[in-house]
Design an enzyme around this catalytic site. Structure first.
Site, PDB file in Angstrom:
ATOM      1  N   HIS A 419       0.810  -1.221   0.000  1.00  0.00           N
ATOM      2  CA  HIS A 419       0.000   0.000   0.000  1.00  0.00           C
ATOM      3  C   HIS A 419       0.841   1.269   0.000  1.00  0.00           C
ATOM      4  CE1 HIS A 419      -3.711   2.048   0.029  1.00  0.00           C
ATOM      5  NE2 HIS A 419      -4.384   1.241   0.838  1.00  0.00           N
ATOM      6  N   ARG A 420       2.141   1.156   0.272  1.00  0.00           N
ATOM      7  CA  ARG A 420       3.007   2.321   0.170  1.00  0.00           C
ATOM      8  C   ARG A 420       3.196   2.736  -1.284  1.00  0.00           C
ATOM      9  NH1 ARG A 420       8.240   0.015   2.979  1.00  0.00           N
ATOM     10  NH2 ARG A 420       7.738  -1.541   1.386  1.00  0.00           N
TER      11      ARG A 420
END
Length: 446
Positions: A419-420
């Site tokens: 998700h980064r």
């Protein structure tokens, strides 16, 4: 003058290796480019070449020795003057500090490796006398209540499975003096110490060693090899440090199966090909990465690395672990080329003959368990990549097309995302592109 031959770093991530086999002996004359030894890392067995010329003076590390640290001296090379002025005792001391701690006594080892390990191992302190029966088996809740009530667990007969002390046993017992050093606590303390390095990496409280919960003789202890240790370390790190999220989609593969059969039927008998569903998945993933380049990226603390090629790692199950050899530039390769390349990589992976460049890095991975009948699953991201696609089995299911019920062959895939790097909408766009290529396979040939 003599120089030291050091344990080479055969890959960017290599920290230690096994000196599997010497291909030279003391007194042999070698020149630059000659093969000196076979070095086994966690992923492959590779040949180590000489850099300088001279005569082999002393082989400092016996073949078969495991856990030799990178840059530790493993041999001496005598120069043109024929003098070996290397301090052998200092070199051996360097080796002792470089070779990792010996494995448990139950682990089989070659005689030279075992001899070296025994010579290095410090003498253990004298063990304190233990009560009859060695360990005390009790549930965690029972232990906590016993500590609060001051109950000696050694004086209690357990009524749980296999004599395990449970909550009711402790509650029914009379308070008494606690033992000065109970064996279970010592075992748990030792287990916590053994798992401390992994826990330090994740920043969480370590779990006790599983051996603290079972009686000796109830299990077979199989020591970890280098590959299994690396898998555990990397995936623990990945699952702890990478914020995973998952997106799942069903793809219809009837057209793909028909095209696969048609193309395989046209394959020449010599130097031909045999396409698999996974070959189409590799190609579709590569093209989808080109269409949604935000997924084809890696995270660093200072910048996002947007990859220019689709280098696809294909997970290969081995008898001793797992490896993901890489199909480089898959977006520009045909299905037949991808198919033959994947087969070649898998064969060399099973023989531990891959080069580091063939399994390190990559921009995306595929894990396919469909051949085992697995319908759907989630996979752990393989750093430094930011996504991995878990592919399930193709199976016939009833679907609604318009207002009619039809039978179709569906394949479920799940995308694990960092998700980064990848937001939900970005991952969804990638799966839409992937689905389009899979369901319209002719578009992959354009």
């Amino acid at each position: 003058m003599a120089t030291q031959i050091l344990m080479p770093a055969l890959s960017p991530t290599m920290e230690e290796g096994k000196l599997a086999k010497w291909l030279v002996k003391e007194g042999d004359t070698v020149k630059s480019g000659d093969i000196l030894a076979e070095i086994e890392t966690d992923k492959a067995t590779m040949e180590f070449e000489a850099v300088d010329e001279g005569k082999i003076g002393k082989l400092l590390v016996p073949e078969g020795t495991e856990g030799v640290k990178v840059n530790a001296p493993i041999a001496t090379l005598i120069g043109d003057d024929g003098k070996a002025d290397v301090d052998i005792s200092k070199a051996m001391q360097s080796i002792k500090s470089a070779v990792t701690e010996a494995a448990p006594a139950s682990r089989p080892a070659s005689a030279p490796a075992a001899k070296l390990a025994l010579a290095e191992a410090p003498k253990p302190p004298a063990a304190a006398p233990k009560p009859e029966g060695d360990r005390i088996f009790a549930s965690p809740l029972a232990r906590r209540i016993a500590e609060q009530k001051g109950v000696d667990l050694a004086a209690i007969s357990g009524t749980g499975p296999r004599g395990r002390i449970v909550k009711s046993d402790v509650e029914a017992a009379k308070p008494g003096a606690k033992p000065a050093a109970a064996a279970p606590e010592a075992a748990t303390a030792k287990a916590l110490a053994q798992t401390a390095p992994a826990a330090a990496l994740s920043g969480i409280t370590p779990l006790p060693d599983a051996r603290a919960f079972y009686k000796p003789g109830e299990y077979e202890e199989i020591p970890h090899d280098s590959m299994r240790k690396t898998i555990a370390r990397r995936l623990t790190s990945a699952k702890t440090l990478i914020p995973h999220f998952y997106l799942t989609i069903d793809t219809r593969i009837d057209n793909l199966m028909a095209m696969r059969a048609q193309l395989n039927a046209t394959s020449p008998k010599e130097n031909g090909f045999k396409l698999s569903v996974n070959d189409f998945v590799v190609k579709a993933s590569a093209l989808a990465l080109m269409r949604v380049p935000e997924v084809n990226a890696s995270w660093t603390d200072t910048a996002m690395l947007r990859h220019k090629r689709a280098d696809i790692g294909v997970a290969v199950a081995l008898d001793f672990g797992l490896i993901t050899p890489i199909v480089t530039g898959a977006e520009g390769k045909g299905l037949a080329v991808i198919s033959n390349e994947v087969k070649s990589l898998a064969e060399r992976a099973r023989a531990k003959k891959l080069k580091p460049s063939e399994f390190e890095g990559g921009s995306f991975s595929i894990s396919n368990l469909g051949m085992f009948g697995i319908k759907d699953f989630t996979a752990v991201i393989n750093p430094p990549q930011s996504a991995i696609l878990a592919v399930g089995a193709g199976e016939k299911r009833a679907i609604v097309v318009g207002d009619k019920l039809e039978i179709a062959t569906l394949m479920t895939v799940t995308l694990s995302c960092d998700h980064r790097v990848i937001d939900g909408a970005t991952g969804a766009r990638f799966l839409q592109a992937f689905k389009q290529f899979i369901e319209e396979p002719a578009s992959m040939l354009l």
